[in-house]
Design an enzyme around this catalytic site. Structure first.
Site, PDB file in Angstrom:
ATOM      1  N   GLU A 101      43.711 -53.518 -58.936  1.00 31.02           N
ATOM      2  CA  GLU A 101      42.643 -54.059 -59.730  1.00 31.02           C
ATOM      3  C   GLU A 101      42.295 -54.751 -60.557  1.00 31.02           C
ATOM      4  O   GLU A 101      43.365 -54.883 -61.453  1.00 31.02           O
ATOM      5  CB  GLU A 101      41.391 -52.382 -59.943  1.00 31.02           C
ATOM      6  CG  GLU A 101      41.482 -52.306 -58.127  1.00 31.02           C
ATOM      7  CD  GLU A 101      40.219 -51.660 -58.109  1.00 31.02           C
ATOM      8  OE1 GLU A 101      39.296 -50.681 -59.460  1.00 31.02           O
ATOM      9  OE2 GLU A 101      39.554 -50.655 -56.813  1.00 31.02           O
ATOM     10  N   CYS A 130      44.608 -56.716 -52.450  1.00 32.68           N
ATOM     11  CA  CYS A 130      45.121 -54.766 -52.131  1.00 32.68           C
ATOM     12  C   CYS A 130      46.599 -54.179 -51.438  1.00 32.68           C
ATOM     13  O   CYS A 130      47.606 -54.726 -51.329  1.00 32.68           O
ATOM     14  CB  CYS A 130      44.519 -55.450 -50.531  1.00 32.68           C
ATOM     15  SG  CYS A 130      42.494 -55.593 -49.998  1.00 32.68           S
ATOM     16  N   GLU A 151      48.534 -53.720 -48.883  1.00 35.18           N
ATOM     17  CA  GLU A 151      48.627 -54.206 -47.177  1.00 35.18           C
ATOM     18  C   GLU A 151      49.368 -55.416 -48.093  1.00 35.18           C
ATOM     19  O   GLU A 151      50.275 -56.605 -47.833  1.00 35.18           O
ATOM     20  CB  GLU A 151      48.243 -54.832 -45.956  1.00 35.18           C
ATOM     21  CG  GLU A 151      46.976 -52.930 -46.334  1.00 35.18           C
ATOM     22  CD  GLU A 151      45.750 -52.639 -46.582  1.00 35.18           C
ATOM     23  OE1 GLU A 151      45.790 -53.152 -47.969  1.00 35.18           O
ATOM     24  OE2 GLU A 151      44.742 -52.679 -45.858  1.00 35.18           O
TER      25      GLU A 151
HETATM   26  N1  THU Z   1      41.661 -51.853 -50.220  1.00 41.12           N
HETATM   27  C1  THU Z   1      42.975 -52.023 -49.754  1.00 41.12           C
HETATM   28  O1  THU Z   1      44.446 -51.821 -50.927  1.00 41.12           O
HETATM   29  N2  THU Z   1      43.351 -52.620 -49.098  1.00 41.12           N
HETATM   30  C2  THU Z   1      41.872 -53.043 -47.966  1.00 41.12           C
HETATM   31  O2  THU Z   1      42.579 -52.874 -46.718  1.00 41.12           O
HETATM   32  C3  THU Z   1      40.895 -52.291 -48.122  1.00 41.12           C
HETATM   33  C4  THU Z   1      40.160 -52.110 -49.693  1.00 41.12           C
HETATM   34  C5  THU Z   1      41.320 -51.969 -52.029  1.00 41.12           C
HETATM   35  C6  THU Z   1      41.080 -51.996 -52.606  1.00 41.12           C
HETATM   36  C7  THU Z   1      40.475 -51.839 -53.637  1.00 41.12           C
HETATM   37  O3  THU Z   1      41.038 -51.625 -54.813  1.00 41.12           O
HETATM   38  C8  THU Z   1      40.108 -51.068 -53.275  1.00 41.12           C
HETATM   39  O4  THU Z   1      40.834 -50.294 -51.576  1.00 41.12           O
HETATM   40  C9  THU Z   1      38.446 -50.588 -52.733  1.00 41.12           C
HETATM   41  O5  THU Z   1      37.441 -51.587 -52.230  1.00 41.12           O
END
Ligand code: THU
Length: 133
Positions: free
Chosen positions: A48, A57, A59
């Site tokens: 983040e 994210c 993935e």
């Molecule tokens: N997030 C992921 O890492 N992968 C996803 O597919 C959905 C969301 C993370 C982004 C953010 O840091 C946290 O989850 C909340 O949205």
């Protein structure tokens, strides 16, 4: 190795790196493991930023690691979170995974609920954007 056994091993690998997730804003930690056609694994966590929209994210981190290592074909993507429910890949991540394998198996697991969902990208994202070059 049986499919179930591979999936459980990949979930264990994701749990090992879940604490590396940098998520001070949402407090939702996510780890992803990409398992390729060559049987290798690549790891990623969500990263983040105080400028929220710059968040990466888990993935996409893992797919980038796979491409960096010279591989191109994810077969299984495992997504582990400490959120109360398993979380599916966001729309942007679906498109990024589809670039390399629109039929990849997707496994989601929550360490809180201990719920596991196994599905495929073509079910979650039946019509990726792709130009025929
Ligand atoms: N997030 C992921 O890492 N992968 C996803 O597919 C959905 C969301 C993370 C982004 C953010 O840091 C946290 O989850 C909340 O949205």
């Amino acid at each position: 190795m049986a499919r179930e056994e591979i999936i459980n091993k990949l979930i264990d690998e994701a749990i090992k790196i879940l604490n590396n997730s940098y998520a001070p804003y949402s407090n939702i930690h996510v780890a992803a493991i990409v398992y390729t056609d060559k049987g290798n694994i690549y790891k990623g966590v969500n990263v983040e930023n105080s400028s929220y929209g710059l968040t990466i994210c888990a993935e996409r981190s893992a797919i980038s690691a796979m491409v960096t290592a010279g591989e191109r074909t994810p077969q299984i993507i495992v997504i582990v979170t400490d959120y109360s429910e398993p979380i599916p890949p966001c729309g942007a991540c679906r498109q990024v995974i589809a670039e390399f394998n629109p039929k990849a198996m997707i496994v989601m697991y929550s360490i809180k609920s201990r719920k596991k969902i196994v599905t495929s990208l073509d079910k979650l994202f039946p019509q990726p954007f792709k130009l025929s070059l």
